[in-house]
Design a protein around this motif. Structure first.
Motif, PDB file in Angstrom:
ATOM      1  N   ARG A  47       6.718   4.116 -15.880  1.00 11.07           N
ATOM      2  CA  ARG A  47       7.856   3.372 -15.368  1.00 11.07           C
ATOM      3  C   ARG A  47       8.730   4.197 -14.417  1.00 11.07           C
ATOM      4  O   ARG A  47       9.160   3.698 -13.377  1.00 11.07           O
ATOM      5  N   ASP A  48       8.958   5.433 -14.766  1.00 10.55           N
ATOM      6  CA  ASP A  48       9.791   6.279 -13.905  1.00 10.55           C
ATOM      7  C   ASP A  48       9.145   6.483 -12.539  1.00 10.55           C
ATOM      8  O   ASP A  48       9.804   6.409 -11.493  1.00 10.55           O
ATOM      9  N   ARG A  49       7.841   6.739 -12.563  1.00  6.93           N
ATOM     10  CA  ARG A  49       7.125   6.965 -11.303  1.00  6.93           C
ATOM     11  C   ARG A  49       7.089   5.669 -10.476  1.00  6.93           C
ATOM     12  O   ARG A  49       7.215   5.699  -9.250  1.00  6.93           O
ATOM     13  N   LEU A  50       6.920   4.544 -11.155  1.00  5.36           N
ATOM     14  CA  LEU A  50       6.887   3.261 -10.459  1.00  5.36           C
ATOM     15  C   LEU A  50       8.242   2.957  -9.814  1.00  5.36           C
ATOM     16  O   LEU A  50       8.305   2.560  -8.647  1.00  5.36           O
ATOM     17  N   ARG A  92       0.813  -1.217   0.000  1.00  2.00           N
ATOM     18  CA  ARG A  92       0.000   0.000   0.000  1.00  2.00           C
ATOM     19  C   ARG A  92       0.842   1.261   0.000  1.00  2.00           C
ATOM     20  O   ARG A  92       0.534   2.237  -0.683  1.00  2.00           O
ATOM     21  N   SER A  93       1.934   1.254   0.760  1.00  2.00           N
ATOM     22  CA  SER A  93       2.812   2.431   0.809  1.00  2.00           C
ATOM     23  C   SER A  93       3.386   2.744  -0.567  1.00  2.00           C
ATOM     24  O   SER A  93       3.465   3.911  -0.976  1.00  2.00           O
ATOM     25  N   ILE A  94       3.789   1.706  -1.288  1.00  2.00           N
ATOM     26  CA  ILE A  94       4.327   1.917  -2.634  1.00  2.00           C
ATOM     27  C   ILE A  94       3.234   2.429  -3.563  1.00  2.00           C
ATOM     28  O   ILE A  94       3.455   3.357  -4.354  1.00  2.00           O
ATOM     29  N   TYR A 111       2.943   5.946  -5.611  1.00  2.00           N
ATOM     30  CA  TYR A 111       2.753   5.968  -7.063  1.00  2.00           C
ATOM     31  C   TYR A 111       1.523   6.790  -7.453  1.00  2.00           C
ATOM     32  O   TYR A 111       1.593   7.649  -8.331  1.00  2.00           O
ATOM     33  N   PHE A 112       0.400   6.547  -6.794  1.00  2.00           N
ATOM     34  CA  PHE A 112      -0.856   7.192  -7.176  1.00  2.00           C
ATOM     35  C   PHE A 112      -1.050   8.573  -6.561  1.00  2.00           C
ATOM     36  O   PHE A 112      -1.811   9.394  -7.087  1.00  2.00           O
TER      37      PHE A 112
END
Length: 234
Positions: free
Chosen positions: A166-169, A21-23, A27-28
């Motif tokens: 991809r960069d944000r992930l 969830r933290s990841i 991301y979102f």
């Protein structure tokens, strides 16, 4: 702007929910509206699109969460011996159980029954889950292949209607893979003491009888759930 579908996250305690969830929140950003059913009175939580639920009704004599095609389910579980021992330590940490061999001996069968009821409902009951959109994230996979596991989860959360950034992930995953807090309070204080997956043999009340429990679960639970036997990994 990301569009998250209304998702319920049934997760057995200590199965990597906060890590995932933290990841996802990193991301979102503000597009992810998170709430936990065991921290509020309203089980529906209409204004959230990511709803954590340990489905405690499976053991505390309250109605368990109904499965409905109107929602989609992001399901998380872990090897029973790992999750039950970690959950016991969590409860000791928060003063709910005594840190004694006797307390562990009382907790173990209760925890195992809860785990079996959880995976029995959310993972092994094909009739109940027929026609229901769901996605499974196993703790072992989340730890071994964080990037791939999170990418699949994000695709599920958006219904596959959004191309992965991809960069944000990579940035979101990188925030948490260098070290992670074992408990929420430690995370809020900036501590990141967890560097690797734990070996259950490091548990202070470990003994060989736990492997006998594992053997008894192999055919009906571990194999169907794709869980590696810890005896083999030792």
């Amino acid at each position: 702007m990301s569009r998250l579908l209304h998702t319920v996250n049934p997760c057995f305690p200590r199965s990597g929910h906060r890590f995932l969830r933290s990841i996802c929140q990193a991301y979102f950003g503000k597009d992810m509206k998170f709430k936990s059913v065991h921290m509020v009175k309203d089980r529906a939580i209409e204004d959230a699109n990511y709803v954590k639920d340990h489905d405690f009704g499976l053991w505390n004599d309250k109605p368990d969460r109904a499965v409905t095609p109107e929602a989609q389910y992001l399901i998380q579980y872990r090897h029973p011996l790992e999750s039950v021992q970690s959950y016991f330590e969590f409860r000791v940490h928060h003063g709910r159980n005594k840190d004694t061999a006797e307390s562990w001996a009382e907790f173990l069968p209760w925890g195992m029954d809860y785990w079996k009821a959880f995976v029995g409902k959310w993972c092994l009951d094909a009739e109940r889950m027929q026609g229901v959109r769901c996605h499974v994230v196993r703790y072992g996979n989340l730890y071994a292949d964080t990037m791939g596991s999170v990418e699949s989860a994000i695709t599920f959360l958006t219904g596959g209607q959004e191309e992965i950034d991809r960069d944000r992930l990579e940035k979101a995953v990188g925030q948490f893979t260098g070290g992670f807090a074992r408990y929420a309070q430690e995370q809020s204080e900036g501590e990141r003491t967890v560097k690797r997956a734990r070996d259950i043999r490091d548990f202070r009340y470990f003994d060989e009888s736990l492997y006998e429990i594992e053997d008894s679960l192999a055919a009906d639970y571990l194999v169907p759930l794709g869980l590696t036997r810890l005896r083999e990994a030792a």
